[in-house]
Design an enzyme around this catalytic site. Structure first.
Site, PDB file in Angstrom:
ATOM      1  N   LYS A   1      12.016  32.805  55.912  1.00  0.00           N
ATOM      2  CA  LYS A   1      11.117  32.673  54.936  1.00  0.00           C
ATOM      3  C   LYS A   1      11.233  33.261  53.666  1.00  0.00           C
ATOM      4  O   LYS A   1      11.456  34.701  53.699  1.00  0.00           O
ATOM      5  CB  LYS A   1       9.656  33.042  55.665  1.00  0.00           C
ATOM      6  CG  LYS A   1       8.308  32.588  54.758  1.00  0.00           C
ATOM      7  CD  LYS A   1       8.049  33.712  53.922  1.00  0.00           C
ATOM      8  CE  LYS A   1       6.722  33.078  52.810  1.00  0.00           C
ATOM      9  NZ  LYS A   1       6.577  34.099  51.857  1.00  0.00           N
TER      10      LYS A   1
ATOM     11  N   GLU B   1      11.384  47.046  57.272  1.00  0.00           N
ATOM     12  CA  GLU B   1      11.936  47.903  56.109  1.00  0.00           C
ATOM     13  C   GLU B   1      10.945  47.952  55.021  1.00  0.00           C
ATOM     14  O   GLU B   1      10.648  46.777  54.431  1.00  0.00           O
ATOM     15  CB  GLU B   1      13.232  47.625  55.683  1.00  0.00           C
ATOM     16  CG  GLU B   1      14.023  48.520  55.052  1.00  0.00           C
ATOM     17  CD  GLU B   1      13.899  48.411  53.270  1.00  0.00           C
ATOM     18  OE1 GLU B   1      12.732  49.035  52.692  1.00  0.00           O
ATOM     19  OE2 GLU B   1      14.548  47.475  52.534  1.00  0.00           O
TER      20      GLU B   1
ATOM     21  N   CYS C   1      13.165  49.608  46.838  1.00  0.00           N
ATOM     22  CA  CYS C   1      12.397  49.964  47.772  1.00  0.00           C
ATOM     23  C   CYS C   1      12.678  51.466  47.871  1.00  0.00           C
ATOM     24  O   CYS C   1      12.012  52.470  48.247  1.00  0.00           O
ATOM     25  CB  CYS C   1      12.536  49.544  49.223  1.00  0.00           C
ATOM     26  SG  CYS C   1      14.070  49.384  49.829  1.00  0.00           S
TER      27      CYS C   1
ATOM     28  N   GLU D   1       3.811  54.311  45.582  1.00  0.00           N
ATOM     29  CA  GLU D   1       4.850  53.323  45.049  1.00  0.00           C
ATOM     30  C   GLU D   1       4.779  52.638  43.912  1.00  0.00           C
ATOM     31  O   GLU D   1       3.825  51.592  44.188  1.00  0.00           O
ATOM     32  CB  GLU D   1       5.604  52.747  46.264  1.00  0.00           C
ATOM     33  CG  GLU D   1       6.539  51.809  45.927  1.00  0.00           C
ATOM     34  CD  GLU D   1       7.308  51.047  47.197  1.00  0.00           C
ATOM     35  OE1 GLU D   1       8.508  51.166  47.189  1.00  0.00           O
ATOM     36  OE2 GLU D   1       6.580  50.363  47.751  1.00  0.00           O
TER      37      GLU D   1
END
Length: 546
Positions: free
Chosen positions: A239, A314, A348, A448
């Site tokens: 996806k 992750e 990330c 973040e």
């Protein structure tokens, strides 16, 4: 208008239907394949049959046929209700094209295709060597189409073309070739338990793997997931991120050309709440692998738990970078820039918290600021001089600016950037931003941001540096700079992270495991460790006395 618009050439072009739209001083037109029709919200196309592909031309002159459908059973198909989602060029804020968006019914079709392929002799009976050969063929086709794939990635994602060409496409090739080599070397073992029993293990594929990738590295992340899954003999429903579907849809054409049997690799577009949710909860999906935010990862864990799926996650990060007083400051400034400003800060593992010993704080800050000013050239991602393109979407652009505003309001000092940086009045550009006088309690230090925004603070001792570094719910990556290798090894062991770079930052390698601890994820990707999440170990006991 849902085609990528390009400057019109003088004169007419036979066989093509044209649409014209004034954009400033230029006139643009779009091209449609002469053998196909096109469906659009434009009144010019209201009564036409839906089209499955479109001819696109990028600002660098590259032309290609862009698939628009869901790739199921080696064919591009419409979604059942013909719903679409638009892909936006973040440089111009204009629509490139619209692709079909999967419904839950479409997800079921894709999963059924993958399940059938998993049991079919055309895939199940292949040896590891033969699977590896297919993967090597795909890697070769990616290499042959490198310029087109880099162009699509630049157009759809906003990252510089040169970065996509020299870093992202080669990563796909390397990962596929690496795992192709493992396909006939992923062995079980014989276990000596005495003469009365012959015991051995075999490694078997899990089955159908649902894989969900993010928008920051569409090609790389797809390769990281497809490589080990195919190596181990699984089938896949991949996806794509709704913001960046185009490059992997083009790769789908190469998958068919490489000779993979129908249903082995299925690629779907769609919204996370609809297609992603349906994929995670589908009872015929044996594994879910996800890369994305921690918040979404938690939701996926909950949904996957209903059928006890094998999962690899992750997720987010707020990685620290520690600069000790004995560090090579030029080296530290260079890598600190790479660690946060690469890919517009949309990484990330971005080392977005820089911790500097108080004795060298001012000197480092000056060198780091100068490095950002020197290297982070903001501009058109198709220009060779550009290092820093736009954020991927308006939503991400606004998110980053929101954090910058919060940093200012909480009292941090902006010494560089801190504002939008539109090019010719357009684009989701945010200027590379450096904050100093940052306190550990500030949002910009704790949360973040996923953008070109770094928070720099100071420390007095190694103990304080470790306390600051580990004071986070995340534990994905970390970096440290020192000339003392004894200290380097000691601190690396004490940092709570899945990966630590010593005297560098974010120079990951496809041969080395990648993953985090705490709320940065579960499991590992890449390297030999990346195989374990995609196979079951079966133990077989043979009674030799029978």
């Amino acid at each position: 208008m849902n085609l990528f618009l390009r400057p019109s050439c003088s004169g007419s072009v036979p066989l093509w239907r044209h649409l014209y739209k004034t954009k400033g001083r230029q006139v643009y037109h779009a091209q449609l394949s002469p053998s196909r029709t096109f469906s659009s919200s434009s009144p010019f196309f209201s009564n036409t049959k839906p089209n499955m592909e479109v001819e696109l031309t990028a600002p660098n002159g590259k032309k290609w046929t862009q698939p628009l459908g869901l790739f199921i059973n080696n064919e591009f198909v419409k979604s059942t209700n013909e719903q679409k989602l638009a892909s936006i060029n973040p440089t111009t804020e204009e629509e490139i094209c619209s692709v079909y968006a999967a419904t839950a019914e479409d997800v079921d079709t894709a999963v059924s295709a993958a399940r059938k392929a998993f049991k079919h002799e055309s895939w199940k009976s292949l040896s590891g060597t033969e699977r590896g050969a297919l993967m090597l063929k795909l890697a070769d086709l990616v290499a042959q189409n490198a310029d087109i794939l880099a162009t699509i990635e630049c157009l759809d994602n906003g990252k510089p073309y040169q970065t996509a060409l020299t870093e992202n496409v080669p990563e796909v090739i390397n990962v596929l070739r690496y795992y192709a080599g493992y396909a006939d070397k992923n062995f079980g073992q014989v276990i000596d338990v005495g003469p009365a029993k012959f015991a051995y293990t075999v490694k078997e594929p899990l089955g159908v793997c649902g894989q969900i990738i993010p928008w920051n590295y569409p090609l790389d992340m797809a390769a990281w997931k497809l490589g080990p899954a195919l190596c181990c003999g699984n089938t896949v429903v991949l996806k794509l991120a709704e913001q960046t579907p185009l490059s992997m849809l083009y790769v789908a054409k190469l998958i068919k050309e490489a000779g993979f049997p129908p249903g082995v690799i299925n690629i779907i577009n769609g919204h996370g709440r609809e297609a992603g949710s349906a994929l995670v909860q589908h009872p015929q999906v044996d594994k879910i692998a996800f890369t994305g935010s921690t918040a979404t990862g938690k939701e996926i864990m909950k949904m996957a738990s209903l059928t006890m799926k094998n999962i690899t996650l992750e997720t987010g990060g707020k990685s620290p970078l520690i600069v000790f007083e004995d560090a090579d400051l030029e080296l530290a400034a260079t890598w600190s820039h790479i660690g946060i400003m690469s890919n517009q800060g949309q990484i990330c593992t971005a080392t977005s918290r820089i911790l500097v010993h108080e004795k060298i704080y001012d000197e480092f800050v000056n060198k780091f600021k100068a490095k950002v000013q020197e290297v982070s050239v903001v501009g058109d991602p198709f220009q060779e001089s550009t290092f820093h393109g736009p954020q991927v979407s308006k939503a991400q652009y606004e998110r980053v600016l929101g954090y910058i505003k919060a940093g200012k309001e909480e009292g941090a000092t902006v010494i560089l950037g801190g504002e939008p940086a539109p090019q010719n009045g357009k684009g989701f550009y945010v200027a590379p931003t450096v904050f100093t006088n940052v306190k550990p309690t500030m949002k910009i230090f704790k949360e973040e941001i996923f953008g070109p925004c770094v928070a720099i603070t100071s420390f007095k001792s190694e103990e304080e540096a470790l306390t600051l570094a580990n004071d986070s719910m995340y534990g994905l990556g970390a970096a440290l700079f020192t000339k003392d290798l004894t200290r380097a090894h000691r601190v690396a062991r004490e940092i709570e992270a899945g990966m630590v770079w010593v005297n560098s930052s974010n120079d990951s390698d496809f041969r080395i495991p990648f993953g985090g601890v705490k709320q940065s994820g579960i499991g590992r990707e890449l390297g030999e460790a990346g195989l374990a999440p995609y196979c079951n170990v079966k133990s077989i006991h043979v009674n030799m006395a029978a």
